[in-house]
Design a protein around this motif. Sequence first.
Motif, PDB file in Angstrom:
ATOM      1  N   PHE A 223       0.835  -1.208   0.000  1.00 13.25           N
ATOM      2  CA  PHE A 223       0.000   0.000   0.000  1.00 13.25           C
ATOM      3  C   PHE A 223       0.869   1.257   0.000  1.00 13.25           C
ATOM      4  N   VAL A 224       1.864   1.299   0.879  1.00 16.40           N
ATOM      5  CA  VAL A 224       2.723   2.479   1.005  1.00 16.40           C
ATOM      6  C   VAL A 224       3.573   2.673  -0.248  1.00 16.40           C
ATOM      7  N   VAL A 225       4.143   1.587  -0.763  1.00 17.82           N
ATOM      8  CA  VAL A 225       4.957   1.690  -1.976  1.00 17.82           C
ATOM      9  C   VAL A 225       4.108   2.169  -3.149  1.00 17.82           C
ATOM     10  N   SER A 226       2.897   1.625  -3.267  1.00 16.15           N
ATOM     11  CA  SER A 226       1.987   2.055  -4.329  1.00 16.15           C
ATOM     12  C   SER A 226       1.685   3.549  -4.212  1.00 16.15           C
ATOM     13  N   PHE A 227       1.446   4.017  -3.000  1.00 12.77           N
ATOM     14  CA  PHE A 227       1.158   5.436  -2.765  1.00 12.77           C
ATOM     15  C   PHE A 227       2.316   6.319  -3.237  1.00 12.77           C
ATOM     16  N   ILE A 228       3.516   5.983  -2.813  1.00 13.38           N
ATOM     17  CA  ILE A 228       4.682   6.817  -3.126  1.00 13.38           C
ATOM     18  C   ILE A 228       4.939   6.845  -4.633  1.00 13.38           C
TER      19      ILE A 228
END
Length: 275
Positions: A223-228
């Motif tokens: 989720f975090v990697v996708s966001f960044i």
Amino acid sequence: MDWIYSVILGIVEGITEFLPISSTGHLIVAGDLLRVPWDKNILSTFEVVIQGGAILAVVAYYWRDLVRQASTIGSDRGVQRMWLGIVVACIPAVILGALFGSKIKAALFTPSVVAWALIVGGVLMYVIELRPRQARTHRLEDLNLPQAILVGLAQCLALLWPGFSRSASSILGGMLTGLDRPTATQFSFYLGIPVLGGATLLDFIKHRHELGDAGLANVAIGFVVSFIVAYFAIGWLLRFVSGHDFKGFAIYRVIAGILILVLVATGVISNTLRV
């Protein structure tokens, strides 16, 4: 080592969600090539949930505009017109998804179907770019209801044909209705907030118990990697479309689709249903 799968899939999702090249197709290929050791249902749910990171990136990218719009929507006719258009454009996808979404996935969610969607969509994109046209709408605030309805209907093509790409169908629909390329792209971003955000939330509620098998930490990483990654992809695409057309993406789609068909034919990836 599952966290590595989460990072790679998060990068793929972040890059491809808003570019007109189909995140679905790229995630299918990435998942098969990586031999992700999760059940197909778990992997599909994981992919939908990390999609939420990409949606959150849109909110973060446009948060100043969103705050301004929220504070002026009661008096600004342009903002009212824009958000009415977004709501109207969401309706066809919501209805189609509710009625046929699960059936379409159960019948068509295979790599070969996705590959042909990439190829046909790429050819269509190239043809549309060759067609001379005069854009008459250069701001989202000038969007009218007929344009919004047509974009909403065009967006349904991505639901009917997995791999066609929601962003591609909505951007091309916007261009065909008279939006210039940057405005059509921005409208696709805004339209993704309720459409993809709602799909992500519903899928999470329905299948949240399955995510534990993938590991909640792995889900959070994806989720975090996708966001960044999506945050930077949005900015890059907006800069790109200000001075370039989509012919390069069209050619890429055709090449990617052919490559998937080759991988299926040679047995490198399986042509089985993903759900």
